[in-house]
Design a protein around this motif. Structure first.
Motif, PDB file in Angstrom:
ATOM      1  N   GLY A  91      -4.815   4.211   7.305  1.00  0.00           N
ATOM      2  CA  GLY A  91      -4.174   4.162   8.897  1.00  0.00           C
ATOM      3  C   GLY A  91      -5.159   3.999   9.711  1.00  0.00           C
ATOM      4  N   ALA A  92      -6.607   3.968   9.492  1.00  0.00           N
ATOM      5  CA  ALA A  92      -7.527   3.577  10.680  1.00  0.00           C
ATOM      6  C   ALA A  92      -7.277   2.429  11.614  1.00  0.00           C
ATOM      7  CB  ALA A  92      -8.870   3.087  10.017  1.00  0.00           C
ATOM      8  N   GLY A  93      -7.336   2.747  12.842  1.00  0.00           N
ATOM      9  CA  GLY A  93      -6.945   1.987  13.930  1.00  0.00           C
ATOM     10  C   GLY A  93      -5.527   1.839  14.579  1.00  0.00           C
ATOM     11  N   VAL A  94      -4.722   2.783  13.724  1.00  0.00           N
ATOM     12  CA  VAL A  94      -3.312   2.742  14.087  1.00  0.00           C
ATOM     13  C   VAL A  94      -3.097   4.140  15.042  1.00  0.00           C
ATOM     14  CG1 VAL A  94      -1.046   2.963  13.221  1.00  0.00           C
ATOM     15  CG2 VAL A  94      -2.672   1.740  12.066  1.00  0.00           C
ATOM     16  N   THR A  95      -2.266   3.985  16.323  1.00  0.00           N
ATOM     17  CA  THR A  95      -1.977   5.224  16.919  1.00  0.00           C
ATOM     18  C   THR A  95      -0.546   5.492  16.544  1.00  0.00           C
ATOM     19  OG1 THR A  95      -3.489   4.165  18.830  1.00  0.00           O
ATOM     20  CG2 THR A  95      -1.750   5.710  19.563  1.00  0.00           C
ATOM     21  N   ARG A 142      -6.042  16.101   8.033  1.00  0.00           N
ATOM     22  CA  ARG A 142      -7.054  16.093   7.083  1.00  0.00           C
ATOM     23  C   ARG A 142      -6.832  16.989   5.916  1.00  0.00           C
ATOM     24  NH1 ARG A 142      -6.826  11.768  10.579  1.00  0.00           N
ATOM     25  NH2 ARG A 142      -8.908  11.226  11.463  1.00  0.00           N
ATOM     26  N   ASP A 143      -7.686  17.317   4.862  1.00  0.00           N
ATOM     27  CA  ASP A 143      -7.637  18.073   4.025  1.00  0.00           C
ATOM     28  C   ASP A 143      -7.624  19.431   4.465  1.00  0.00           C
ATOM     29  OD1 ASP A 143      -7.241  15.429   2.449  1.00  0.00           O
ATOM     30  OD2 ASP A 143      -8.941  15.922   1.230  1.00  0.00           O
ATOM     31  N   ALA A 152      -1.868   9.357   6.288  1.00  0.00           N
ATOM     32  CA  ALA A 152      -2.772   8.600   6.870  1.00  0.00           C
ATOM     33  C   ALA A 152      -3.864   9.160   7.464  1.00  0.00           C
ATOM     34  CB  ALA A 152      -2.087   7.634   7.762  1.00  0.00           C
ATOM     35  N   ARG A 153      -4.849   9.575   6.666  1.00  0.00           N
ATOM     36  CA  ARG A 153      -5.848  10.493   6.932  1.00  0.00           C
ATOM     37  C   ARG A 153      -6.914   9.708   7.823  1.00  0.00           C
ATOM     38  NH1 ARG A 153      -8.068  13.125   1.609  1.00  0.00           N
ATOM     39  NH2 ARG A 153      -7.851  10.648   0.948  1.00  0.00           N
ATOM     40  N   GLY A 154      -6.827   8.398   8.258  1.00  0.00           N
ATOM     41  CA  GLY A 154      -7.780   7.686   8.928  1.00  0.00           C
ATOM     42  C   GLY A 154      -7.216   7.480  10.464  1.00  0.00           C
ATOM     43  N   VAL A 155      -6.208   7.888  10.665  1.00  0.00           N
ATOM     44  CA  VAL A 155      -5.532   7.698  12.174  1.00  0.00           C
ATOM     45  C   VAL A 155      -6.579   8.468  12.908  1.00  0.00           C
ATOM     46  CG1 VAL A 155      -3.870   8.382  13.568  1.00  0.00           C
ATOM     47  CG2 VAL A 155      -3.124   7.593  11.478  1.00  0.00           C
ATOM     48  N   GLY A 156      -7.070   7.797  14.044  1.00  0.00           N
ATOM     49  CA  GLY A 156      -8.202   8.454  14.872  1.00  0.00           C
ATOM     50  C   GLY A 156      -7.553   8.891  16.135  1.00  0.00           C
ATOM     51  N   SER A 333       6.401   7.941   8.342  1.00  0.00           N
ATOM     52  CA  SER A 333       5.703   7.440   9.748  1.00  0.00           C
ATOM     53  C   SER A 333       4.253   7.411   9.036  1.00  0.00           C
ATOM     54  CB  SER A 333       5.799   8.417  10.503  1.00  0.00           C
ATOM     55  OG  SER A 333       6.753   8.694  11.269  1.00  0.00           O
ATOM     56  N   GLY A 334       3.665   7.976   8.089  1.00  0.00           N
ATOM     57  CA  GLY A 334       2.397   7.862   7.541  1.00  0.00           C
ATOM     58  C   GLY A 334       2.221   6.797   6.850  1.00  0.00           C
ATOM     59  N   VAL A 335       3.129   6.574   6.116  1.00  0.00           N
ATOM     60  CA  VAL A 335       3.141   5.097   4.993  1.00  0.00           C
ATOM     61  C   VAL A 335       3.255   3.916   6.062  1.00  0.00           C
ATOM     62  CG1 VAL A 335       4.280   3.826   3.426  1.00  0.00           C
ATOM     63  CG2 VAL A 335       4.260   6.319   3.199  1.00  0.00           C
ATOM     64  N   ALA A 336       4.014   4.042   7.349  1.00  0.00           N
ATOM     65  CA  ALA A 336       4.110   3.034   8.010  1.00  0.00           C
ATOM     66  C   ALA A 336       2.557   2.671   8.721  1.00  0.00           C
ATOM     67  CB  ALA A 336       4.931   3.156   9.301  1.00  0.00           C
ATOM     68  N   ALA A 337       1.969   3.836   8.957  1.00  0.00           N
ATOM     69  CA  ALA A 337       0.422   3.599   9.477  1.00  0.00           C
ATOM     70  C   ALA A 337      -0.489   2.656   8.588  1.00  0.00           C
ATOM     71  CB  ALA A 337      -0.077   4.990   9.827  1.00  0.00           C
ATOM     72  N   LEU A 338      -0.449   3.168   7.154  1.00  0.00           N
ATOM     73  CA  LEU A 338      -0.853   2.505   6.201  1.00  0.00           C
ATOM     74  C   LEU A 338      -0.528   1.059   6.129  1.00  0.00           C
ATOM     75  CD1 LEU A 338      -0.589   5.181   3.051  1.00  0.00           C
ATOM     76  CD2 LEU A 338      -2.362   4.882   4.984  1.00  0.00           C
ATOM     77  N   TRP A 339       0.764   0.824   6.026  1.00  0.00           N
ATOM     78  CA  TRP A 339       1.200  -0.873   6.090  1.00  0.00           C
ATOM     79  C   TRP A 339       0.573  -1.561   7.423  1.00  0.00           C
ATOM     80  CZ3 TRP A 339       2.595  -3.811   2.308  1.00  0.00           C
ATOM     81  CH2 TRP A 339       3.323  -3.249   1.411  1.00  0.00           C
ATOM     82  N   TRP A 340       0.657  -0.835   8.430  1.00  0.00           N
ATOM     83  CA  TRP A 340       0.178  -1.201   9.838  1.00  0.00           C
ATOM     84  C   TRP A 340      -1.239  -1.777   9.285  1.00  0.00           C
ATOM     85  CZ3 TRP A 340       3.398  -0.942  14.319  1.00  0.00           C
ATOM     86  CH2 TRP A 340       3.064  -1.623  15.365  1.00  0.00           C
ATOM     87  N   GLN A 341      -2.012  -0.959   8.955  1.00  0.00           N
ATOM     88  CA  GLN A 341      -3.583  -1.535   8.680  1.00  0.00           C
ATOM     89  C   GLN A 341      -3.602  -2.494   7.649  1.00  0.00           C
ATOM     90  OE1 GLN A 341      -5.873   1.648   6.727  1.00  0.00           O
ATOM     91  NE2 GLN A 341      -7.733   0.695   7.363  1.00  0.00           N
TER      92      GLN A 341
END
Length: 386
Positions: A91-95, A142-143, A152-156, A333-341
């Protein structure tokens, strides 16, 4: 005098030398105003204005779970069930925008995440109820103590819109204003685990002296006007998506069904999940080697996700385990962030349309018993990109 949400569409710009101004749609102006009944005729006569009764809203109350809220090694079961533990994407780069009860910004689950908070309730930022913190933890937490809770642990960056006060209550004006804010702030995904409180509107009218029959009828009028307003806003978001940033909107279907009652019944997805273009989410739990629909989960959802015995962040720095479609919604919503990336990684522009299509197309039916009806799980279990 009653409270109304007023949406004013922007007037079309005059075209410039190249006429490009027309290609940049502006967000609508949304305000909450107290008006006499006679003023509604004037609003109805203006084609650039939509309005709705300012209706009470409430969080979709979660159910307590018997499972202990203690840290376990590895990923929470919901993370694994949607395949996020095996996905190379973060999910990096996704808001992501979370419209809920706020957030415990100091929780270690959100370390390193830029949290943009805005309070629409007047009760101040922060999370007294814990609901918003829990949902945010499932999306991008995060963990904690060695346990993975976030999809989506990469959402910044996350937009935290507090649309439900410290008592878990709000109104539709707060939600509509927050949706406009999320669009302005260029959110990619909007997650809403809340509902429009039809019984609360009936109660408010009866407290004002209305008899129950006309109060119920008037509440239906208010509910219908809010559905139309949501449909209008979703259509405008879609228009923005054709030319720029427009978020994918995900919402919990609701917990009003009673499948285990003496006389069992199911209720259809409620607002905002029932609005056109919103991905409505049903809740499922574990059942040996398959999954079962939660007894409380409303039907006619688009997809299903883990929503029973979900452990996530809780105010104060710890974890808490609860159940509800409120817990299923952030999984999607988290899975959507993964798909977006994932789409961006393939050179495909991430958008509400493209990500929404992947969410529906990749959902799995084979993890449920053959006799589970589509009206209960939609396209099936939401699934992360491989």
């Amino acid at each position: 005098m009653r409270s109304y949400v007023i949406l004013r569409r922007p007037k079309a710009d005059q075209p410039g030398r190249m006429g490009l101004e027309r290609l940049q749609p502006k967000p609508p102006e949304i305000t909450v105003e107290t008006l006499p009944d006679q003023a509604l005729r004037e609003l109805e006569a203006d084609p650039d204005i939509s309005y709705a009764e300012n209706m009470p809203t409430a969080l979709i109350e979660p159910l307590d779970s018997p499972a202990p809220a203690v840290a376990e090694a590895g990923a929470s079961w919901g993370v694994a069930a949607v395949g996020a533990d095996a996905s190379p994407f973060t999910g990096a780069g996704v808001t992501v925008a979370v419209l809920d009860t706020g957030i415990d910004a100091a929780h270690p689950a959100f370390a390193g995440v830029t949290l943009v908070e805005r309070d629409f309730t007047g009760s101040g930022n922060g999370d007294v109820k814990g609901h918003g913190t829990h949902c945010a933890g499932t999306i991008f937490g995060r963990d904690v103590g060695g346990q993975r809770i976030g999809i989506a642990r990469g959402v910044g960056k996350a937009l935290i819109g507090k649309v439900l006060g410290n008592d878990g209550k709000g109104d539709s004006g707060m939600i509509f204003e927050a949706l406009q804010w999320a669009l302005t702030e260029k959110a990619d995904i909007v997650s809403m685990s809340l509902g429009f409180d039809f019984p609360g509107l009936v109660k408010r009218l009866t407290s004002e002296g209305w008899d129950i029959e006309p109060a119920t009828s008037m509440a239906l009028v208010g509910y219908r006007s809010n559905l139309r307003m949501l449909d209008t806003i979703m259509a405008m978001l879609k228009a923005h998506g054709a030319l720029g940033t427009s978020p994918l909107v995900v919402a919990a279907a609701g917990n009003e069904s009673k499948r285990a009652a003496v006389t069992p019944y199911r209720i259809a997805a409620s607002l905002p999940a029932a609005a056109d273009g919103v991905i409505a989410v049903a809740a499922v739990g574990r059942d040996a080697d398959t999954y079962r629909v939660a007894s409380f989960s409303n039907m006619l959802a688009a997809v299903a996700a883990p929503g029973v015995d979900i452990t996530s962040a809780w105010p104060g720095g710890g974890l808490h385990t609860i159940s509800g479609t409120s817990m299923a919604c952030p999984h999607v919503s988290g899975v959507a962030a993964l798909w977006w990336q994932a789409l961006e990684h393939k050179g495909i522009n991430g958008s509400a349309a493209s990500v929404g299509a992947r969410i529906l197309a990749s959902a799995r039916r084979n993890v449920f018993a053959p006799d589970v009806p589509e009206v209960d799980i939609g396209q099936g279990m939401v699934t992360a990109p491989e």
